[in-house]
Write a protein that holds these residues in place. Sequence first.
Motif, PDB file in Angstrom:
ATOM      1  N   LYS A 411     -12.430  10.601 -10.319  1.00  0.00           N
ATOM      2  CA  LYS A 411     -12.471   9.153 -10.064  1.00  0.00           C
ATOM      3  C   LYS A 411     -11.250   8.826  -9.204  1.00  0.00           C
ATOM      4  O   LYS A 411     -10.124   9.147  -9.570  1.00  0.00           O
ATOM      5  N   ILE A 412     -11.497   8.207  -8.050  1.00  0.00           N
ATOM      6  CA  ILE A 412     -10.420   7.959  -7.084  1.00  0.00           C
ATOM      7  C   ILE A 412     -10.404   6.484  -6.692  1.00  0.00           C
ATOM      8  O   ILE A 412     -11.450   5.890  -6.398  1.00  0.00           O
ATOM      9  N   ASP A 413      -9.198   5.904  -6.692  1.00  0.00           N
ATOM     10  CA  ASP A 413      -9.006   4.526  -6.232  1.00  0.00           C
ATOM     11  C   ASP A 413      -8.373   4.591  -4.837  1.00  0.00           C
ATOM     12  O   ASP A 413      -7.440   5.358  -4.609  1.00  0.00           O
ATOM     13  N   VAL A 414      -8.909   3.818  -3.896  1.00  0.00           N
ATOM     14  CA  VAL A 414      -8.414   3.869  -2.513  1.00  0.00           C
ATOM     15  C   VAL A 414      -8.038   2.464  -2.049  1.00  0.00           C
ATOM     16  O   VAL A 414      -8.812   1.517  -2.221  1.00  0.00           O
ATOM     17  N   GLU A 415      -6.848   2.347  -1.463  1.00  0.00           N
ATOM     18  CA  GLU A 415      -6.420   1.092  -0.854  1.00  0.00           C
ATOM     19  C   GLU A 415      -6.199   1.329   0.639  1.00  0.00           C
ATOM     20  O   GLU A 415      -5.645   2.352   1.037  1.00  0.00           O
ATOM     21  N   VAL A 416      -6.635   0.352   1.467  1.00  0.00           N
ATOM     22  CA  VAL A 416      -6.513   0.475   2.924  1.00  0.00           C
ATOM     23  C   VAL A 416      -5.696  -0.710   3.443  1.00  0.00           C
ATOM     24  O   VAL A 416      -6.021  -1.873   3.160  1.00  0.00           O
ATOM     25  N   PHE A 417      -4.632  -0.405   4.208  1.00  0.00           N
ATOM     26  CA  PHE A 417      -3.728  -1.435   4.716  1.00  0.00           C
ATOM     27  C   PHE A 417      -3.730  -1.463   6.238  1.00  0.00           C
ATOM     28  O   PHE A 417      -3.890  -0.429   6.889  1.00  0.00           O
ATOM     29  N   ASN A 418      -3.532  -2.650   6.800  1.00  0.00           N
ATOM     30  CA  ASN A 418      -3.295  -2.839   8.229  1.00  0.00           C
ATOM     31  C   ASN A 418      -2.027  -3.671   8.370  1.00  0.00           C
ATOM     32  O   ASN A 418      -2.013  -4.851   8.003  1.00  0.00           O
ATOM     33  N   GLU A 419      -0.940  -3.056   8.865  1.00  0.00           N
ATOM     34  CA  GLU A 419       0.359  -3.725   8.977  1.00  0.00           C
ATOM     35  C   GLU A 419       0.775  -4.362   7.652  1.00  0.00           C
ATOM     36  O   GLU A 419       1.076  -5.548   7.565  1.00  0.00           O
ATOM     37  N   LYS A 420       0.748  -3.572   6.599  1.00  0.00           N
ATOM     38  CA  LYS A 420       1.154  -3.953   5.244  1.00  0.00           C
ATOM     39  C   LYS A 420       0.231  -4.980   4.579  1.00  0.00           C
ATOM     40  O   LYS A 420       0.479  -5.405   3.455  1.00  0.00           O
ATOM     41  N   ASN A 421      -0.839  -5.404   5.269  1.00  0.00           N
ATOM     42  CA  ASN A 421      -1.822  -6.306   4.662  1.00  0.00           C
ATOM     43  C   ASN A 421      -2.975  -5.486   4.092  1.00  0.00           C
ATOM     44  O   ASN A 421      -3.531  -4.625   4.783  1.00  0.00           O
TER      45      ASN A 421
END
Length: 435
Positions: A411-421
Amino acid sequence: MATKHEQIIQHIVSLNVGSKISVRQIAKGLNVSEGTAYRAIKEAENIGLVSTIERVGTIRIERKKKENFERLTFAEVINIVDGQVLGGREGLHKTLNKFVIGAMQLDAMMRYTEADSLLIVGNRVKAHELALSEGAAVLITGGFDTEDYIKRLADEKQLPIISTSYDTFTVAAMINRAIYDQLIKKEIVFVGDICTPIEQAHYLKIGDSVREWYTINEHSTHSRFPVLDERNRVVGIVTSKDIIGKDSDFPIEKVMTKHPIVVQSKTSLAYVAHMMVWEGIEVVPVVDETSSLIGIVSRQDVLKALQQIQRQPQIGETIDDIVKKNIDSLEEDKTIFQAKVIPQMTNQLGTLSHGVFTTLVTEASNRLLLQLKKGDLVVENLTVYFMKPVPIDSTLIIKPQLLEAGRIYAKIDVEVFNEKNLVGKALLMAHIMDR
């Protein structure tokens, strides 16, 4: 006795390459219904025995060899350029080695025109004649016709002369695109490319006993064998669990599992890999359209092929290939990834496509598992949250985090950021394919 469907396929195989067939002709000749004839012809087209061309009909063709992926038949060229056959129909099944654009002086043009090539040219009748004399087919652009004696020469040489309304540049671009698409298809590995052929495979027959299972078990590394009837059709499967406690004279058909899972040679490697992990299967029979055994594929075959694919360069790139090539791990932390949003990854609004976002998340998760020596993943469930649109030329930071991992799942949680947002999140459940 062969079924009517099998009889039609066998009849088509027996025809000379270049023969023209029709539903009505097959139905009348073999005394079957037109529905049965239609289904069999469609099956023949799927397995590469015939090709259907608009305004021409269905033609018996040679089964294309895998290494000839960069070549096209003249029949395929007609479909690509929406062409019309002016002469030489008997040669539509032939394969072209190269195409030549006739935008030069006649003598210079003929230096490049050779047998089995295709000359793409306008309404230059002398060029048509010389090309046919050299053994080359002709594609006339601009919607022009040619002289009757040229058409007769094409018939005599059995070399197609085709007319298309498109201009020369467009035609060349269309043929190049078709070859490029075939390069991509070449990279898709099928079961038929990796399976052990029937001549080297181990199997049992109806009428065999448990004793025969023990015999072939000693001579192979497997404990799971297909069971065939008198016509070599797969009717069951026998595993070590089935024969435990059974007398050596016990009939194999009484212990076998009927209606086993089988695959065909055109089943993709990705599908069979997923199925083997999901069902926990070690060996799967490979059958043809009549359910006759043509080979077996093992889990070892699948894993070996997957490893080879990863080591080979892609020649024709899909969107997935382009996306995966754009992902790199950060120098300071190999479990965090970055990706540049290039034009191919955007939708019509110029922002990151949702499908590409999913690919980025999946690929980053897969690379994380490989780094942690867990193996490849097969996605079972993926929940995605889109927070903000991502414009073209953005550089994304992708942070996958392993929440739970067992022997066969993760089970994997993924977060995606663009310029810290934060622009998106995902929760991924996957089966692990241990290498």
